[in-house]
Design a protein around this motif. Sequence first.
Motif, short mmCIF file in Angstrom:
data_model
loop_
_atom_site.label_atom_id
_atom_site.label_comp_id
_atom_site.label_asym_id
_atom_site.label_seq_id
_atom_site.Cartn_x
_atom_site.Cartn_y
_atom_site.Cartn_z
N LYS A 415 -1.57 -3.48 4.54
CA LYS A 415 -1.06 -2.14 4.24
C LYS A 415 -0.22 -2.10 2.98
N THR A 416 0.05 -3.27 2.41
CA THR A 416 0.77 -3.29 1.13
C THR A 416 -0.03 -4.16 0.18
N LEU A 441 1.36 1.43 2.38
CA LEU A 441 1.14 2.47 3.37
C LEU A 441 2.31 2.54 4.36
N TYR A 442 3.38 1.79 4.06
CA TYR A 442 4.53 1.80 4.97
C TYR A 442 5.59 2.83 4.56
#
Length: 587
Positions: A415-416, A441-442
């Motif tokens: 997500k990163t 995406l956090y």
Amino acid sequence: MSQATDTDVVREDGIIDSVSGPVVTATDLDARMNDVVYVGDEGLMGEVIEIEGNLTTIQVYEETSGVGPGEPVENTGEPLTVDLGPGMLDSIYDGVQRPLDVLESKMGTPFLDRGVDAPGIDLEATWEFTPTVSEGDELEAGDVIGEVPETESITHRVMVPPDSEGGAVDSIEAGEFTVEETVATLDTGEEIRMRQEWPVREARPAVDKETPTVPLVSGQRIQDGLFPLAKGGTAAIPGPFGSGKTVTQQQLAKWSDADIVVYVGCGERGNEMTEVIEDFPELEDPQTGKPLMSRTCLIANTSNMPVAARESCIYTGITLAEYFRDMGYDVALMADSTSRWAEAMREISSRLEEMPGEEGYPAYLAASLSEFYERAGKFENINGTEGSISVIGAVSPPGGDFSEPVTQNTLRIVKTFWALDSDLAEKRHFPSINWNESYSLYRDQLDPWYRENVAEDYPEVRQWAIDVLDEEDELQEIVQLVGKDALPEDQQLTLEVARYLREAWLQQNAFHDTDTFCSPEKTYRMLQAIRTFSDEAFSALDAGVPVEEISSIDAAPQLNRMGVAEEWEEFIGDLEDDMESQLRELY
Ligand code: ADP
């Protein structure tokens, strides 16, 4: 690796049928999938990966030259396990948890010889055990029963093994114990020792996986500011040669607020790993002033070590990480590089003559990658504590081509993404993380933390910076065609603001005593200062002041000194006042 220490294992002999590099087949071996076996007269360690009728296929963790058909294969009857207990920190292991220093002293060379085994933790060392439960207390699997000061920085929490049935404490005592001595007995007759074993391919149990809401603070502005990683999150970092991958990883190991770092050096060239093995023990933990190794565990499996052990090193690493997570710690695991790991899978798969998928990688590449990253997360542990594993996987796409299968499959999972960029590195823009290609995406799930712990308007200020950088990116195309002076004045001013964002905020010198670490508060205040310049400058422009005059105020270039300023609160406050008064004087 624990097999060497087991005396009560079942041994059923088979006979080698064929040898093809790391892949050996044997007949007449009574074995189950994933059993660990000893192959040939030298007893090389291997693992069963396929069984078809009477033919068993084994991947061998050691160099197999000279081993031939007819030699024996012994089955231990146990899966590949790691030893868990005090003594793992400050250690350097190979891919099957054989301590390199122990092997080195046994072998006299830093490279492992064949058929040499060593337990993953020292069986003779004694540790000072202090109970945290008393006789009569009811215990369940996973419960902490006592503590050991493992290193200068980390207290080891001794736990009831996860597969225990629990019971009431019959006896428990403080004292000096080896990891194999009993430190407590339960009323069920179970004896608890500090050493546990766990099969590496199986995730240790947890009650629940929760949504991570706290960032893994890295102290690096571009990471914390624009592309944050959550504690328990997953990130990927591509590493074209010379782009700053090593420095970025070391910065994370040094500065991120993880309690424990597990560094898996997987398949990179021997000299690169030697650098890590030599560098890490010299590094100081800036937060405690103690050696960084006291909260670190290194697993080293270079490209000249056997390919099967490279396949296993990732699992060994994540199992060690899970064990520390179970103690309630936040662990950061770095895997460098997952591309080499995937190549190991590809090699073994092709020896097995499996149907190849994209670019020769096995069809299960995506599944294996996601199974690995799945073991990251923020967990509610079975003993009620909370712990996390953040996984940072380096990928090394050949020729920097992100369209290849390992990078693509990784990007689907993590997500990163911190996109290191060799062009930026060439321009000496460090860290050379490309802000147009990277993402996190956090952000949304971490924003409440930033609002509460740093500043209420942190997400808005960050969005402002992102918008300015995006606009710069678009304007750059026009500038390249017609030159900067052809742009309207407001766009010229945007470029000026964006330049400060890049130079004063995104750039950060890992080798400067002060700039090397930037707290989230400082990251935010630096951004605010650039925004103050922007707001005041646009007001001046609206009042008719030419952009050239705005750009030439004395105070603005001081923005570039914020990172290295020690008394930054005062420095930034004064700078904002100066910029404001100098710009207002212009109209
Ligand atoms: P890689 O591991 O990708 O080959 P390195 O991490 O060794 O590259 O970085 C190459 C060089 O770039 C370093 O020796 C250093 O001079 C410079 N560098 C990289 N990152 C930074 C940084 N954050 N701050 C300052 N210099 C950096």
